[in-house]
Motif scaffolding. Structure first.
Motif, short mmCIF file in Angstrom:
data_model
loop_
_atom_site.label_atom_id
_atom_site.label_comp_id
_atom_site.label_asym_id
_atom_site.label_seq_id
_atom_site.Cartn_x
_atom_site.Cartn_y
_atom_site.Cartn_z
N VAL A 408 -5.45 -5.87 -3.27
CA VAL A 408 -4.37 -6.69 -2.71
C VAL A 408 -5.00 -7.79 -1.88
N ALA A 409 -4.54 -9.01 -2.11
CA ALA A 409 -5.08 -10.16 -1.38
C ALA A 409 -3.92 -10.99 -0.87
N GLY A 410 -4.12 -11.60 0.29
CA GLY A 410 -3.02 -12.38 0.83
C GLY A 410 -3.42 -13.34 1.93
N ASP A 411 -2.50 -14.21 2.22
CA ASP A 411 -2.60 -15.20 3.29
C ASP A 411 -1.94 -14.59 4.51
N THR A 412 -2.71 -14.35 5.57
CA THR A 412 -2.17 -13.66 6.73
C THR A 412 -1.15 -14.48 7.49
N HIS A 413 -0.99 -15.76 7.12
CA HIS A 413 0.08 -16.56 7.70
C HIS A 413 1.44 -16.09 7.19
N TYR A 414 1.44 -15.49 5.98
CA TYR A 414 2.70 -15.05 5.36
C TYR A 414 2.79 -13.52 5.26
N MET A 415 1.67 -12.86 5.00
CA MET A 415 1.63 -11.41 4.95
C MET A 415 0.48 -10.95 5.85
N SER A 416 0.82 -10.31 6.95
CA SER A 416 -0.21 -9.84 7.86
C SER A 416 -1.02 -8.75 7.18
N PRO A 417 -2.21 -8.41 7.69
CA PRO A 417 -2.94 -7.28 7.13
C PRO A 417 -2.10 -6.01 7.08
N ASP A 418 -1.32 -5.75 8.12
CA ASP A 418 -0.45 -4.56 8.10
C ASP A 418 0.58 -4.64 6.97
N ASP A 419 1.13 -5.85 6.72
CA ASP A 419 2.08 -6.02 5.63
C ASP A 419 1.44 -5.72 4.29
N LEU A 420 0.25 -6.26 4.06
CA LEU A 420 -0.43 -6.07 2.78
C LEU A 420 -0.71 -4.59 2.53
N GLU A 421 -1.21 -3.90 3.55
CA GLU A 421 -1.49 -2.48 3.39
C GLU A 421 -0.19 -1.70 3.19
N ALA A 422 0.87 -2.09 3.91
CA ALA A 422 2.14 -1.38 3.79
C ALA A 422 2.71 -1.46 2.38
N VAL A 423 2.54 -2.60 1.72
CA VAL A 423 3.10 -2.75 0.37
C VAL A 423 2.39 -1.82 -0.61
N VAL A 424 1.06 -1.77 -0.58
CA VAL A 424 0.38 -0.91 -1.56
C VAL A 424 0.60 0.57 -1.23
N ARG A 425 0.66 0.91 0.04
CA ARG A 425 1.00 2.30 0.37
C ARG A 425 2.45 2.59 0.01
N GLY A 426 3.31 1.56 0.10
CA GLY A 426 4.69 1.72 -0.33
C GLY A 426 4.81 1.97 -1.82
N MET A 427 3.93 1.38 -2.62
CA MET A 427 3.92 1.65 -4.06
C MET A 427 3.64 3.12 -4.32
N GLU A 428 2.68 3.67 -3.58
CA GLU A 428 2.39 5.10 -3.70
C GLU A 428 3.61 5.92 -3.31
N ALA A 429 4.25 5.55 -2.22
CA ALA A 429 5.41 6.30 -1.75
C ALA A 429 6.53 6.30 -2.79
N VAL A 430 6.79 5.14 -3.40
CA VAL A 430 7.84 5.05 -4.43
C VAL A 430 7.52 5.98 -5.59
N ALA A 431 6.29 5.90 -6.08
CA ALA A 431 5.91 6.71 -7.24
C ALA A 431 6.01 8.20 -6.94
N VAL A 432 5.52 8.59 -5.78
CA VAL A 432 5.53 10.02 -5.45
C VAL A 432 6.96 10.52 -5.22
N GLU A 433 7.77 9.75 -4.49
CA GLU A 433 9.17 10.15 -4.29
C GLU A 433 9.88 10.38 -5.62
N ALA A 434 9.71 9.44 -6.55
CA ALA A 434 10.42 9.53 -7.82
C ALA A 434 9.87 10.66 -8.68
#
Length: 447
Positions: A408-434
């Motif tokens: 995951v790569a991003g511009d911290t002006h728009y997605m902070s490091p915490d945001d970027l990490e949260a999205v990929v961990r959120g992908m895991e959460a979605v898959a596991v929940e389902a």
């Protein structure tokens, strides 16, 4: 520094050609300019024992003779356009690098590859490829080949390696200059017009913003991280068996749901990188063909399974309309932004660049207990920080067995490091929940 000169001549014979850039070349060229990097592609490949320098020079000669993109330089014309010049013959220098007796030649080869990777190309006066032969105790051990992304993409690299080994007699795909001529033909213009109609229909119906707010940028401003999740890999196998949907749209669906949950913006609009080799005459092309198709996925009130099926349908539409003149899409986006009176932000990208993992035979889905037990093995780490730009948000699916692997790569002006990490961990959460609950929902509500 020792070099040898390898002459070459186009095969089949052809004279110099001057053309516009093809659509795929334009797409990657604008990305290279925007990201201020050559986006190199290449490898350090071990060669069989007994291989001579002459053998490798012959391989380089074959590559330069067969592939017009390797004989291509750029020309900046007074009208402001960048054109490609394809040479009919020429010479290329190959560097000979001798590893010391006590050095590991594989390590030396990788150092040379990295030196080329970080190098500064001259695409006007020099070929878009750098080549070196690594020798150890006088014998060649590795061939290092690094090219500008303007030459090829990842799938084109596979074609090149296969053909260098097999040496087919006839060209197997439409070269870039011929692609340009087709794109200017009535058939090509119909394809372009259909793509523009699709993009306009999608973009008129979506929110302008991809990201909820701006942050104070870090220094360096652009961050890249790596996430590995064995649990998500197992969970996706459960979802694939239940929904009968391929892993690529499954991954796109989990990304879209994670983005919607984290940003609160729905529908999710994402540009999906599409390998256009399913089109006539392009299956075995080496030249860059990947372009982005736009997806707008309305996830409100859906179960995850229904969101997966919807995403699969949306992805097919995006793939169909991902072959177009990038300049025309840029003009369309600018016109719609003027009409709306606000920037239309499309800088959210998804790229499934798996190759080997895609072709593996499906296996029976795991038990829910296996999915849950794998959760502690997930890892995340930051791998790069730089001032030259990434896109605002880019998720790459990597070719790693037995894990959902994401860069995951991003511009911290728009997605902070915490945001970027949260999205990929959120992908895991979605898959596991389902995977654990077939009735799991997206958790996304209509605005």
């Amino acid at each position: 520094m020792t070099r040898i000169t390898v002459p070459f001549k186009a095969d089949p014979p052809d004279g110099e050609a001057v053309e516009e850039l093809s659509w795929g070349q334009r797409e990657i060229w604008t990305a290279m300019v925007r990201q201020e990097w050559w986006l190199p592609i290449g490898y350090a490949r071990a060669v069989p024992p007994g291989t001579t320098v002459e053998d490798l020079a012959d391989e380089v000669r074959y590559m330069m003779s067969r592939y017009p993109t390797l004989r291509t330089t750029l020309r900046y014309d007074p009208d402001g356009r960048t054109r490609q010049v394809v040479a009919g013959a020429g010479e290329i220098e190959v560097e000979l690098v001798d590893a010391a007796d006590d050095e590991d030649p594989e390590r030396v080869a990788d150092q040379v590859r990295q030196r080329y990777w970080d190098g500064d190309y001259d695409l006007v006066h020099g070929w878009p490829i750098w080549v070196a032969v690594i020798r150890h105790r006088g014998a060649p051990t590795h061939l290092v080949t690094v090219m500008s992304h303007l030459v090829l993409d990842a799938f084109g690299g596979i074609v090149m390696l296969e053909e260098v080994a097999a040496r087919p007699a006839e060209p197997t795909a439409m070269p870039p200059a011929e692609q340009v001529r087709w794109q200017a033909s009535p058939a090509g213009q119909r394809q372009n017009a259909a793509a523009l109609r699709y993009w306009e229909k999608v973009l008129r119906a979506v929110p302008a913003r991809r990201f909820p707010h701006r942050h104070e940028p870090r220094a360096p401003r652009h961050w890249e991280g790596r996430f590995r999740s064995p649990a998500a890999h197992l969970a996706l196998r459960v979802l694939a068996a239940r929904t009968k949907v391929d892993a690529s749209p499954l991954l796109l669906a989990t990304f879209a749901i994670a983005m919607a949950r984290h940003t609160g913006i729905n529908p999710v609009v994402v540009q999906v990188v599409v390998n256009n080799r399913f089109r006539p005459g392009l299956a075995r092309s080496m030249s860059p063909l990947s372009q982005t198709g736009v997806c707008a996925i309305d996830l409100a009130g859906l179960s995850v399974d229904d969101a997966v099926r919807l995403t699969a349908r949306q992805a097919i539409a995006a793939y169909k309309h991902a072959y177009y003149n990038p300049s025309d899409v840029d003009d369309l986006v600018a016109r719609l932004a003027r009409e709306r009176g606000e920037e239309l932000d499309l800088a959210c990208f998804f790229n499934d660049r798996r190759i080997e993992v895609r072709t593996q035979a499906p296996t029976p889905p795991p038990a829910p207990s296996e999915v849950y037990a794998a959760l502690p093995r997930s890892t995340f780490e930051w791998t790069r920080r730089r001032d030259t730009s990434f896109e605002r948000m880019f998720a790459h699916i990597e070719d790693v067995p037995d894990a959902m692997a994401i860069t995951v790569a991003g511009d911290t002006h728009y997605m902070s490091p915490d945001d970027l990490e949260a999205v990929v961990r959120g992908m895991e959460a979605v898959a596991v929940e389902a995977a654990l609950d077939p009735a799991a929902t997206t958790g996304v509500h209509r605005s």
